[in-house]
Structure formats: structure tokens, C-alpha cells
Design a protein around this motif. Structure first.
Motif, PDB file in Angstrom:
ATOM      1  N   PHE A 120       0.829  -1.204   0.000  1.00 29.21           N
ATOM      2  CA  PHE A 120       0.000   0.000   0.000  1.00 29.21           C
ATOM      3  C   PHE A 120       0.863   1.254   0.000  1.00 29.21           C
ATOM      4  N   LEU A 121       1.901   1.290   0.841  1.00 28.93           N
ATOM      5  CA  LEU A 121       2.783   2.464   0.840  1.00 28.93           C
ATOM      6  C   LEU A 121       3.524   2.589  -0.489  1.00 28.93           C
ATOM      7  N   PHE A 122       3.859   1.463  -1.088  1.00 30.83           N
ATOM      8  CA  PHE A 122       4.442   1.514  -2.428  1.00 30.83           C
ATOM      9  C   PHE A 122       3.467   2.179  -3.402  1.00 30.83           C
ATOM     10  N   ALA A 123       2.208   1.792  -3.318  1.00 30.07           N
ATOM     11  CA  ALA A 123       1.213   2.306  -4.256  1.00 30.07           C
ATOM     12  C   ALA A 123       0.950   3.784  -4.045  1.00 30.07           C
ATOM     13  N   VAL A 124       1.065   4.274  -2.805  1.00 31.26           N
ATOM     14  CA  VAL A 124       0.884   5.706  -2.557  1.00 31.26           C
ATOM     15  C   VAL A 124       1.917   6.503  -3.349  1.00 31.26           C
ATOM     16  N   MET A 125       3.125   5.970  -3.471  1.00 30.26           N
ATOM     17  CA  MET A 125       4.175   6.659  -4.240  1.00 30.26           C
ATOM     18  C   MET A 125       4.085   6.377  -5.733  1.00 30.26           C
ATOM     19  N   PHE A 126       3.489   5.261  -6.114  1.00 33.12           N
ATOM     20  CA  PHE A 126       3.500   4.811  -7.504  1.00 33.12           C
ATOM     21  C   PHE A 126       2.133   4.949  -8.163  1.00 33.12           C
ATOM     22  N   GLY A 127       1.182   5.602  -7.474  1.00 31.18           N
ATOM     23  CA  GLY A 127      -0.214   5.557  -7.900  1.00 31.18           C
ATOM     24  C   GLY A 127      -0.475   6.018  -9.321  1.00 31.18           C
ATOM     25  N   ASP A 128      -0.735   5.083 -10.202  1.00 28.81           N
ATOM     26  CA  ASP A 128      -1.157   5.332 -11.581  1.00 28.81           C
ATOM     27  C   ASP A 128      -1.751   4.024 -12.076  1.00 28.81           C
ATOM     28  N   TRP A 129      -3.046   4.046 -12.359  1.00 29.40           N
ATOM     29  CA  TRP A 129      -3.669   2.752 -12.652  1.00 29.40           C
ATOM     30  C   TRP A 129      -3.295   2.210 -14.020  1.00 29.40           C
ATOM     31  N   GLY A 130      -2.726   3.027 -14.879  1.00 27.87           N
ATOM     32  CA  GLY A 130      -2.168   2.510 -16.129  1.00 27.87           C
ATOM     33  C   GLY A 130      -0.886   1.737 -15.880  1.00 27.87           C
ATOM     34  N   HIS A 131       0.015   2.336 -15.100  1.00 24.72           N
ATOM     35  CA  HIS A 131       1.246   1.639 -14.730  1.00 24.72           C
ATOM     36  C   HIS A 131       0.942   0.429 -13.849  1.00 24.72           C
ATOM     37  N   GLY A 132      -0.090   0.548 -13.009  1.00 20.27           N
ATOM     38  CA  GLY A 132      -0.477  -0.579 -12.168  1.00 20.27           C
ATOM     39  C   GLY A 132      -0.945  -1.769 -12.981  1.00 20.27           C
ATOM     40  N   ILE A 133      -1.660  -1.504 -14.078  1.00 22.18           N
ATOM     41  CA  ILE A 133      -2.115  -2.606 -14.945  1.00 22.18           C
ATOM     42  C   ILE A 133      -0.914  -3.299 -15.594  1.00 22.18           C
ATOM     43  N   CYS A 134       0.101  -2.518 -15.983  1.00 23.02           N
ATOM     44  CA  CYS A 134       1.310  -3.132 -16.554  1.00 23.02           C
ATOM     45  C   CYS A 134       1.997  -4.049 -15.545  1.00 23.02           C
ATOM     46  N   PHE A 154       8.165   6.936 -26.253  1.00 20.18           N
ATOM     47  CA  PHE A 154       7.268   6.976 -25.089  1.00 20.18           C
ATOM     48  C   PHE A 154       7.165   5.611 -24.422  1.00 20.18           C
ATOM     49  N   ALA A 155       7.043   4.550 -25.228  1.00 22.94           N
ATOM     50  CA  ALA A 155       6.963   3.194 -24.671  1.00 22.94           C
ATOM     51  C   ALA A 155       8.263   2.816 -23.973  1.00 22.94           C
ATOM     52  N   PHE A 156       9.389   3.182 -24.583  1.00 22.55           N
ATOM     53  CA  PHE A 156      10.681   2.875 -23.970  1.00 22.55           C
ATOM     54  C   PHE A 156      10.844   3.609 -22.644  1.00 22.55           C
ATOM     55  N   ALA A 157      10.513   4.905 -22.620  1.00 27.18           N
ATOM     56  CA  ALA A 157      10.644   5.689 -21.387  1.00 27.18           C
ATOM     57  C   ALA A 157       9.706   5.167 -20.305  1.00 27.18           C
ATOM     58  N   THR A 158       8.489   4.788 -20.705  1.00 27.78           N
ATOM     59  CA  THR A 158       7.538   4.257 -19.722  1.00 27.78           C
ATOM     60  C   THR A 158       8.015   2.937 -19.141  1.00 27.78           C
ATOM     61  N   ALA A 159       8.528   2.059 -20.012  1.00 27.59           N
ATOM     62  CA  ALA A 159       8.923   0.724 -19.554  1.00 27.59           C
ATOM     63  C   ALA A 159      10.168   0.773 -18.688  1.00 27.59           C
ATOM     64  N   PHE A 160      11.195   1.492 -19.127  1.00 25.14           N
ATOM     65  CA  PHE A 160      12.481   1.407 -18.434  1.00 25.14           C
ATOM     66  C   PHE A 160      12.645   2.446 -17.331  1.00 25.14           C
ATOM     67  N   ILE A 161      11.958   3.566 -17.431  1.00 27.78           N
ATOM     68  CA  ILE A 161      12.111   4.595 -16.394  1.00 27.78           C
ATOM     69  C   ILE A 161      10.974   4.517 -15.382  1.00 27.78           C
ATOM     70  N   LEU A 162       9.732   4.522 -15.866  1.00 27.46           N
ATOM     71  CA  LEU A 162       8.593   4.537 -14.944  1.00 27.46           C
ATOM     72  C   LEU A 162       8.277   3.160 -14.376  1.00 27.46           C
ATOM     73  N   LEU A 163       8.389   2.112 -15.199  1.00 28.63           N
ATOM     74  CA  LEU A 163       8.015   0.777 -14.724  1.00 28.63           C
ATOM     75  C   LEU A 163       9.177   0.008 -14.112  1.00 28.63           C
ATOM     76  N   MET A 164      10.408   0.428 -14.347  1.00 30.83           N
ATOM     77  CA  MET A 164      11.551  -0.273 -13.749  1.00 30.83           C
ATOM     78  C   MET A 164      12.252   0.585 -12.708  1.00 30.83           C
ATOM     79  N   MET A 165      12.758   1.748 -13.115  1.00 33.77           N
ATOM     80  CA  MET A 165      13.498   2.586 -12.176  1.00 33.77           C
ATOM     81  C   MET A 165      12.594   3.160 -11.095  1.00 33.77           C
ATOM     82  N   GLU A 166      11.427   3.650 -11.480  1.00 39.44           N
ATOM     83  CA  GLU A 166      10.513   4.206 -10.489  1.00 39.44           C
ATOM     84  C   GLU A 166       9.943   3.120  -9.581  1.00 39.44           C
ATOM     85  N   THR A 167       9.723   1.927 -10.137  1.00 37.75           N
ATOM     86  CA  THR A 167       9.261   0.822  -9.303  1.00 37.75           C
ATOM     87  C   THR A 167      10.308   0.465  -8.258  1.00 37.75           C
TER      88      THR A 167
END
Length: 815
Positions: free
Chosen positions: A419-433, A762-775
Motif C-alpha cells: 500500500f505504501l508503495f502504491a501511494v508513491m507509484f499511484g497510476d492505474w495505467g502503470h499498475g495494470i502493466c 514513449f513506450a521505452f521511457a515508460t517501460a524502463f524509467i517509470l516501470l523499472m526505475m521508479e518501481t
């Protein structure tokens, strides 16, 4: 306090109750009993021979035999992998023969393989020598034929036919000037050398002979296997012309030093042709012999490969049994082995049943004695986990293993961590990924669990259920933030706001108009791009972070109460739990209350001003910052309680402990007045020793450090929870930048190439920065909040894990 006293003691949230047991096993049934206990995997044996080296133990010879068999099995595995032989399906785990028979069989297989390898190496060495000889004959023969051109013109024509395409015209013109060796006394040495050494080889020859030689080199034309590395290397054929025995000796020594192989090449063309035919015939025979040997060797390796997994498991089990037997001691009669160890209380019936089966299967006349003993040392910690809870337990254990029967933070971390992770990562598009990725790992867990994965994939697979919950909570928080790859959607009805005109051009400068009831769930989509977007979201997330932080820290302090109650420590409840609750909630609990009241009343009070002047001017007038009646008096009371709580935590506990210790051993001291000093020193449990064990200054300093740490930590830990706000804002803004500055910018062009390129970036930045580094970033920050801010309030983490003697852990264990 009566309410807390009536609550259950949280036994289901603590480690399993352990028993310290002793086993007295007859020698004839010891091996069978340990094997059955290894299959059960619920007993952790204590090493009773810790003062002995491994070579002084009873079953050292059996351990050496198992180690030798393990070496042979590793040798077989290496040979199988080098030969590329595929093993058959895994055999049944039940052994069909005993250790002695397996030892004999492994020895026979090893001798057979070593003999085949030796013969193969000899044949390969002979084949390589003949192959090099053939290459030297073809190349060097061409050089020598050119030097005899004017002497034997009839044979020259035949030689040109045989060695066409293998002579170098430039070298021929040089050799033609040299007289034949049988007329002028000119001699030569021919051979082959690695191409990488040829230049240095030529220079060394020139210096050693002072230029009194002539060398001719040409590529061999085919790669030759290097006998040392086993790789195919490129080589050069050379012919060195010289005169004199001394020069010949020098050249041979240089050839030996450079690893060059020298082969005799006759001057006569007829002999060259005859030798070439013989060498080609021998090569064909050796090649056929080598192929037959390789087929025979691969057949033997395939037979071993079908059984090697089974043999390896048998040897590992036997070695584990004898290693454990070495931890046991013989009794006085030397007829029984005595072992001590820990086991869970629920496992006692299963252990007794396994021991009875061992006695029956060995036809022993004496049964195995199993009884519980009192232990001085602290028991190990054992939590029963499953596939779902194992990863959360590992997260807690990475900080420190819980004390015996200490409250387990992993139970709460199952919910609070994602839950605390999700408070920082909250985006239901990224959450679906993330959800799709975790579902792939979960649906294929049986297949992936049997494979050897890389370090990153192994970490992701081990935490697949953690990622699943992180994804679900991210979708939930993303719906609250109303962000789908930073884009808001009107999912739960229409917006409560509208623009002042149809162009909506003044939304960011003037603002919006509210015309209906608030948005049903989450943030209104119209806030996006408005003038109040950042101030509103910053205020919302910052206050929410403080509320979550105060709640979780209170949970940690409440768990310290349950720990103290479970262990019967009334001092910790009165002089740690109570003042800690008072201090934390007098300051930051009050701040959380003000936040809730401000949200409910819609007040414009400045909470920063309220909290600052609560300390600087407690009796001052609040003015427009007053949220409710009696607020000033309540603030004065809370401030006094916070001040009182600090000495309450610091002073009473050390003095009470000293008083209790003095009263406890006072009577024993009087009883020992008649004894001599020597008796007191010898007696291990004497009153004097206990007096020396209690150091008041050390206890007081420890309590002072603990109190100061809590007071300062209450401030710093509350501020630390603001990382929830900072990380959430950073993730949202970064996602917005990628969406607006990459995707929308590329979509503004009518060029398909630019649109596709923008979508790819955009897909590359989303996958490697938002979905990997930010995670990873949000994961580490959530980990910090649990380890320091939450677990630091109650968790000691200075226990040790229950590590039973079990065969189940041997399957994945690597030598």
C-alpha cells in the motif's frame, strides 16, 4: 488498559513454540533414524562436538567417502556438459542400492571414462600431428620443388600439377636463386607455428643466426586444433634454409621455445608424394577410430546422465546424514548416540512416529528415547510460510530475524508494504502493466520454478506475489489520483467543475466554477491543468502522508505493548509503551487530528502556524487559526504531557530494575555469608556473580539512548513519511512530461514516421524509467519506511532462524 488486557495474545502472529529435545539412539538404528528425520525436516540438531575439528569426529571416513563420490559426480557432470549429451527424464528418487554398491559403480564409470579420455587424447594428438605433417608436406614441398626446377624439369611439371594453387610466386623467385642442398651443402628445417608467433619467431631466427639463414612462410590454409587450449587456431608453415650444424642446433632450440612443430620433408618429389599418400591414409583411419571412440564415449555418458541426478541426490543425503551424525556424541557405554536439538511443539508426534519406524525397520532390540529438556539458550525462530507469504517474510528477515515469539511484522507488511508503495507509484495505467507482469510470473510459476533463472528474473519471480499486491494497490491509488499514464478520465461520473467559457482558456489563470456535487471517487478530472492543480495535490498528498505515517507508527508502538504483555513485562508497558504513546500523539497525533478537522470543516487555518506557535507561544491567541472550541487549552495540556513523557521514559525503569535486582538476591547474599570466597567464586550461580552481571550505569545509559532516540525519531520519522508525497509527485510529473513532451508532441505531426518514433520513445521511457526505475525507487523507499519508521518502534530482530536437518533443501543445493 482493561480493553487491551482482554485482547488475545496474538499467538497466531508469533513464531512456532519450540522444544529442546534429547534423542538417545542405538548405534544400529542411528543412520536409519537420521534418514527418516531428514525426510521429515523438523529437527535442528545442536553440535555437541564443537570443540573437535572435522578430522577428529567419529564418521569422518564416511564423510570423506561421500566427498570423493561427489567429486566423481562433478567429473561426470563436466564430461556430460562438454560432450553436449542430454540427460533423460528425472528418475524416481527412491534409491535402488546402498552406498557401497554406488561407490563401486562410480569408481568403475570413472576408470572407464578416464581410460577413454586418455585414448582419445592420444589419438587426437596423433591425428593433429599427422594433419600438421600433411599441411607441411603440401606447403613446404611446393617451396622445395621450385628450388629444383632446373635440375629435374620432368618432375617439375608433375609437381606443379599436384601442388597447383599452393605456391607463392614471390617466394619461388627467391628460392630459384638457391642451389639444391645436395650440391651446395644447403640444409633446411620445415615445420608449422601459430600465426600470432610467426613474426617474433622470424626475428629471433634472424638474430640468433646473424642473418645467415633464409625463411619462407605461408598460411597453412586450414585451422588446426591447439593441444593446450583445445581451440582451432590459424597456423603458418615455414621452411628455414641454413648451412652448418651449429645453426641447425640454434634453430631447433628456437623452434622448441616458440612451440613450433618440426616435420621432416624429403627433397625427392617421389618420396614426398608417397609420404603424402601414407599420411592421408593414416588420417582417414584415425578419423574413423576417433568417431567410433566418440560414439562409444557418448553412449557411456548418456547412460550415466540418465542416473546422475539420482546418484547425486543419494550422495548428498548420505553426506548430510553423516555430517549430522558427527554432531552427536556417544554415551558412556559407546552403544548409543546422544543428540540434542530444537523442534516445533506441533512436530513431536511426527518425530516420535519416524523414530519408531526407524527402530522397527532396523529390527533393533532397544528403542529410541525421545524426551524434552529445559534449555538455557533462546530457541530459534520458525515461521510457517507459503508461496504467498514467503517473500514478505524474507523482506522482514533481511532486516533481522525475529526473536523467539516476537510479534512478526511480516503479517502487517503483507498489506502495509504494497500500500505504501502504491501511494508513491499511484497510476492505474502503470499498475495494470505491473499486474500483467505479475500474472505472467504466477501463471507460469511451475515452469519457471524448475528453471535456473538470472539474478534479476529470480528476484522478480521470488517476489511475484509482492508485485501482484503492489500492482493492485497501485491501481486503487491511481483511481484515487485519477491518473492513467498521467491522463485523467471521468470514470465515476461527470466532473463537478466547468470552465467560465467554452474555450477554457482561463482555466489555469482564473480557475473553474463548481456547479454540482463533488466527484464521486478520487480526484476530479477537471483539476488537471487548472490553476489550483499543484497546490491542491501537494496539500492532499502531504497531509495524507502524515496521516499514514502517524497511523503506522502508532501501530508499531501498540505492537510493542502486545510484545510486553505476551512476555509479562509490566515495566515495559508502564514506562515505555504509555509514555511513548503519550509523546507521539500529543504532538503528531494532534497534528493528524487537526488535518482531519480541517478537511471536515473546510477551515482556512494554517496548520504550520498552529504547530510552530504551540511551542513558541502556547498561551497566545490563535485567532483565525482556531479550529474548535478549547483548542488552546488542549494544546497546553498536550504540550505538558509531551514534556512529562520524556522523564517518564528515561528515569523510572533503570531505578526500578536496580531495586528489583537488589531485593531478588539480598536473601541469597545473607545465606552465603558463611561460605568462603573460594566457594562463591567456584559456584557458577552465586549471588555475587548475579550482582556483577547487573550494571546500573550500563542499563541507565541504554535507557537514555533509547529515550533520546525515540524523541528525536518521532520528529524525524514523521518527516520521513513525507517521502510518500515527494515520490508520488515526482512519479506523476515525470509521467506527465513523457506524455505531453514526447507522445503528444509527436502526435502533432502528420508524418507517420515521427508518430511511430514518438510512440516508441514513449513506450521505452515508460517501460524502463517509470516501470523499472521508479518501481525500484518506490520499493526501496517503502522498504525504508517499514524497516526504520515502523519496525523500529517494537522489533528487535536479534534472533536466529530455525534451520532443520532436511533433505528438501538438498535438491536445489549446488556443490
Amino acid at each position: 488498559m482493561k480493553f487491551f488486557d482482554n485482547l488475545p495474545p496474538m499467538e497466531h502472529l508469533r513464531s512456532e513454540k519450540m522444544s529442546f529435545v534429547q534423542l538417545i539412539i542405538p548405534v544400529e538404528s542411528a543412520h536409519r533414524a537420521l534418514s527418516y528425520l531428514g525426510e521429515l525436516g523438523l529437527v535442528q540438531f545442536k553440535d555437541l562436538n564443537g570443540d573437535k575439528s572435522p578430522f577428529q569426529r567419529t564418521f569422518v571416513n564416511q564423510v570423506k567417502r561421500c566427498a570423493e563420490m561427489s567429486r566423481k559426480l562433478r567429473f561426470f557432470t563436466d564430461q556430460i556438459s562438454k560432450a553436449g549429451v542430454t540427460a533423460a527424464s528425472l528418475p524416481v528418487m527412491q534409491p535402488d542400492f546402498d552406498l557401497e554398491e554406488l561407490e563401486v559403480r562410480l569408481g568403475e564409470h570413472e576408470s572407464e571414462l578416464i581410460e577413454m579420455n586418455t585414448n582419445s587424447e592420444k589419438l587426437r594428438h596423433s591425428y593433429n600431428e599427422l594433419f600438421e605433417f600433411k599441411l607441411v608436406l603440401l606447403k613446404a614441398g611446393g617451396f622445395l620443388v621450385s628450388s629444383q626446377k632446373h635440375a629435374v624439369p620432368s618432375e617439375r611439371e608433375l609437381d606443379e600439377h599436384i601442388y597447383s594453387g599452393q605456391q607463392d610466386g614471390e617466394h619461388m623467385s627467391l628460392i630459384e636463386q638457391v642451389e639444391p642442398s645436395n650440391k651446395s651443402g644447403l640444409r633446411f628445417i620445415s615445420g608449422i607455428i601459430c600465426k600470432s608467433k610467426s613474426l617474433r619467431f622470424e626475428r629471433m631466427l634472424f638474430r640468433a643466426t646473424r642473418g645467415n639463414m633464409f625463411i619462407n612462410q605461408a598460411p597453412a590454409g586450414e585451422h588446426v586444433m591447439d593441444p593446450v587450449s583445445g581451440e582451432m587456431v590459424e597456423k603458418m608453415v615455414f621452411v628455414v634454409f641454413f648451412s652448418g650444424e651449429q645453426a641447425r642446433t640454434k634453430i631447433l632450440k628456437i623452434c622448441e621455445a616458440f612451440g613450433a612443430n618440426c616435420y621432416p620433408v624429403p627433397d625427392d618429389v617421389t618420396k614426398q608424394r608417397q609420404i603424402t599418400r601414407e599420411v592421408s591414409s593414416h588420417l582417414s583411419e584415425l578419423e574413423a577410430t576417433l568417431d567410433a571412440g566418440i560414439r562409444h564415449r557418448n553412449k557411456a555418458l548418456a547412460s550415466i546422465a540418465s542416473q546422475i541426478w539420482k546418484w547425486t541426490l543419494i550422495v548428498k543425503k548420505e553426506k548430510a546424514v553423516y555430517d549430522t551424525l558427527n554432531m552427536l556424541n556417544f554415551d558412556v557405554t559407546k552403544k548409543c548416540l546422544v543428540g540434542e536439538g530444537w523442534c516445533p511443539m506441533f512436530a513431536k508426534p511426527q518425530i516420535k512416529d519416524a523414530l519408531q519406524r526407524a527402530t522397527f525397520d532396523c529390527n533393533s532390540q532397544v528403542g529410541i528415547i525421545f524426551h524434552v529438556m529445559d534449555a538455557v539458550e533462546s530457541p530459534p525462530t520458525f515461521f510457517r510460510t507459503n508461496r504467498f507469504t514467503h517473500a514478505f517474510q524474507e523482506i522482514v528477515d533481511a532486516y533481522g530475524v525475529a526473536r523467539y515469539e516476537e510479534a512478526n511484522p511480516a503479517v502487517y507488511s503483507v498489506i502495509t508494504f504494497p500500500f505504501l508503495f502504491a501511494v508513491m507509484f499511484g497510476d492505474w495505467g502503470h499498475g495494470i502493466c505491473l499486474l500483467l507482469g505479475s500474472l505472467v510470473l504466477i501463471l507460469r510459476e511451475n515452469k519457471l520454478g524448475s528453471k535456473k533463472l538470472g539474478s534479476f528474473m529470480e528476484m522478480a519471480f521470488g517476489g511475484r506475489y509482492v508485485i501482484l499486491l503492489m500492482a493492485l494497490f497501485s491501481i486503487y491509488c491511481g483511481l484515487i489520483y485519477n491518473e492513467f499514464f498521467s491522463v485523467p478520465f471521468q470514470i465515476f461520473g461527470s466532473s463537478a467543475y466547468k470552465c467560465r467559457d467554452t474555450s477554457c482558456g482561463d482555466a489555469y489563470t482564473v480557475g473553474l466554477i463548481k456547479y454540482r456535487e463533488p466527484y464521486q471517487f478520487g480526484v476530479d478530472p477537471s483539476w488537471r491543468g487548472s490553476r489550483s492543480e499543484l497546490p491542491f495535490l501537494n496539500s492532499l498528498k502531504m497531509k495524507m502522508s502524515i496521516l499514514l505515517g502517524v497511523t503506522q507508527m502508532n501501530l508499531g508502538i501498540i505492537l510493542s505493548y502486545f510484545d510486553a504483555k505476551f512476555h509479562g513485562s509490566l515495566l515495559d508497558i508502564k514506562y515505555q509503551f504509555v509514555p511513548q504513546m503519550i509523546f507521539l500523539n500529543s504532538l503528531f497525533g494532534y497534528l493528524a487530528l487537526l488535518i482531519v478537522i480541517k478537511w471536515c470543516t473546510g477551515s482556512q487555518a494554517d496548520l504550520y502556524h498552529v504547530m510552530i506557535y504551540m511551542f513558541l507561544s502556547p498561551t497566545g491567541d490563535l485567532g483565525e487559526n482556531q479550529l474548535f472550541w478549547g483548542q488552546k487549552q488542549l494544546q497546553i495540556l498536550l504540550l505538558l504531557l509531551a514534556v512529562v513523557a520524556v522523564p517518564w521514559m528515561l528515569f523510572p525503569k533503570p531505578f526500578i530494575l536496580r531495586k528489583l535486582h537488589t531485593e531478588r538476591f539480598q536473601g541469597r547474599t545473607y545465606g552465603l555469608l558463611g561460605t568462603s570466597e573460594m566457594d562463591i567464586d567456584v559456584q557458577p550461580d552465586s549471588a555475587r556473580q548475579h550482582h556483577e552481571d547487573f550494571n546500573f550505569s550500563e542499563v541507565f545509559v541504554h535507557q537514555m539512548i533509547h529515550s533520546i532516540e525515540f524523541v528525536l525519531g518521532a520528529v524525524s520519522n514523521t518527516a520521513s513519511y513525507l517521502r510518500l508525497w515527494a515520490l508520488s509527485l515526482a512519479h506523476s510529473e515525470l509521467s506527465t512530461v513523457f506524455y505531453e513532451k514526447i507522445l503528444l508532441l509527436a502526435w502533432g505531426y502528420n508524418n507517420v514516421v515521427i508518430r511511430v518514433a514518438g510512440l516508441a520513445v514513449f513506450a521505452f521511457a515508460t517501460a524502463f524509467i517509470l516501470l523499472m526505475m521508479e518501481t525500484l525507487s518506490a520499493f526501496l523507499h517503502a522498504l525504508r519506511l517499514h524497516w526504520v519508521e515502523f519496525m523500529g518502534k517494537f522489533y528487535h530482530g536479534d534472533g536466529y532462524k530455525f534451520k532443520p536437518f532436511s533433505f528438501a533443501s538438498l535438491v536445489d543445493e549446488e556443490d
